[in-house]
Design an enzyme around this catalytic site. Structure first.
Site, PDB file in Angstrom:
ATOM      1  N   ASP A 185       1.030  -1.248  -0.089  1.00  0.00           N
ATOM      2  CA  ASP A 185       0.054   0.081   0.043  1.00  0.00           C
ATOM      3  C   ASP A 185       1.028   1.258   0.195  1.00  0.00           C
ATOM      4  OD1 ASP A 185      -2.416   1.831   0.300  1.00  0.00           O
ATOM      5  OD2 ASP A 185      -1.667   1.786   2.466  1.00  0.00           O
ATOM      6  N   ASP A 234      -0.004   5.357   0.794  1.00  0.00           N
ATOM      7  CA  ASP A 234      -0.021   5.921   2.178  1.00  0.00           C
ATOM      8  C   ASP A 234      -0.059   5.456   3.440  1.00  0.00           C
ATOM      9  OD1 ASP A 234      -0.704   8.889   1.268  1.00  0.00           O
ATOM     10  OD2 ASP A 234      -2.229   7.830  -0.070  1.00  0.00           O
ATOM     11  N   ASN A 285      -6.183   5.059  -3.177  1.00  0.00           N
ATOM     12  CA  ASN A 285      -6.284   6.429  -3.417  1.00  0.00           C
ATOM     13  C   ASN A 285      -6.489   6.872  -4.888  1.00  0.00           C
ATOM     14  OD1 ASN A 285      -5.691   9.434  -4.027  1.00  0.00           O
ATOM     15  ND2 ASN A 285      -4.254   9.467  -2.264  1.00  0.00           N
TER      16      ASN A 285
HETATM   17 MG   LIG Z   1      -2.596   3.245   3.726  1.00  0.00          MG
END
Ligand SMILES: [Mg+2]
Length: 312
Positions: free
Chosen positions: A32, A34, A67
């Protein structure tokens, strides 16, 4: 399920040689973004080196992010700006990219998609050749136009909801009307409820907008992003990916770790983002069905903990 690996214990804090053994047993590492390899505009210390070293050791690295605010080409620029020097567009799987791939390759949409979203979603749909309903928001503000008489396009065959800072009641109203047609697909880029901002603030995520539309339409959206399996299937359709030899590294239990569990991957929680060790323990100790799938197999403080194992 991978979440129950290790006799159902999970949450094993990894150190030194254990990290090396784990990485040795895997060929693919999914990160992942962020909260894992960066926070906003700052790379997590050591993360660029970890990515480079994994590749030097012959591992395949992929980035799976819910995102949807930027297209893949912008992600490449961000990786480069933050010191990740060797990340290719093909390695980046965002919920916007995967939503466009779903509409094109799985749904084979014959018609237009009505989008509640942002430029990242629009650009990926455009790149995939998926027709988007061009909205004229100025026309919606013309005298005499209201929720009682705004025009609807009969060619809309799908509604896609993502992160949208320009979300309005009018968009919600239109999307609800399109979804009155049961043939109209209802997709959500991701279920993320909120995202952390600086200074203790948060911003509502796509999931909160999807929830509004689910209520208004009395329908459930098909979720494209994590924890849905589709992102993994999207990667697997382009690269030969064995779940047993793949590792998912994430910071959010309800999306990243559940995604790993759903796809049969080993999972690592990093503590540089949203979820805490206490929350992981709560899932581990819960008796409620399904909660164990949010338990990570392993825990590290940061992806920087991988460095020592890779540098040897
Ligand atoms: Mg994250």
């Amino acid at each position: 399920m991978a979440g129950a690996v290790g006799g159902g214990r999970g949450c094993v804090t990894l150190r030194g040689a254990q990290i090396r053994d784990l990485l040795d047993s895997k060929h693919n590492v999914l990160f992942d973004c962020d909260g894992v390899i960066w926070n906003g505009e700052a790379a997590v210390t050591g993360a660029p080196e970890v990515v480079s070293l994994l590749k030097q050791r012959g591992k395949r690295v992929f980035f799976v992010t819910n995102n949807c605010t930027r297209p893949r080409e912008n992600y490449v620029q961000k990786f480069s700006r933050l010191g990740f020097t060797d990340v290719a567009e093909e390695e980046i799987f965002s919920s916007a990219y995967c939503s466009a791939a779903y509409l094109r390759d799985v749904a084979r949409l014959q018609g237009k998609v009505f989008v509640i979203g942002c430029s990242g979603v629009m650009k990926e749909l455009q790149d995939a050749g998926v027709p988007v309903l061009e909205e004229d928001e100025a026309a919606d503000r013309e005298p005499g136009i209201s929720i009682y008489n705004y025009p609807l396009d009969p060619d809309v065959k799908a509604v896609l909801v993502g992160y949208d800072e320009n979300f309005t009641f009018m968009k919600l109203a239109k999307a609800s009307c399109y979804l009155m047609n049961s043939e109209c697909l209802f997709l959500a880029t991701d279920p993320d409820p909120w995202h952390p901002l600086r200074g203790g603030r948060i911003t509502p995520g796509s999931g909160s907008l999807t929830a509004a539309l689910e209520t208004a339409s009395s329908r459930k959206a098909t979720v494209i992003g994590k924890p849905s399996r589709f992102m993994f299937e999207c990667i697997a359709s382009q690269f030969d990916l064995d779940p047993d030899r793949s590792l998912m590294v994430g910071d959010r239990l309800e999306t990243d770790i559940l995604f790993g569990s759903n796809c049969g991957l080993s999972t690592v929680l990093t503590l540089t983002g949203v979820s805490t060790l206490e929350e992981a323990h709560r899932y581990r100790d819960s008796e409620e069905p399904g909660q164990k799938d949010c338990v990570p197999d392993y825990v590290v403080e940061s992806v920087a903990d991988f460095l020592e194992a890779l540098e040897e």
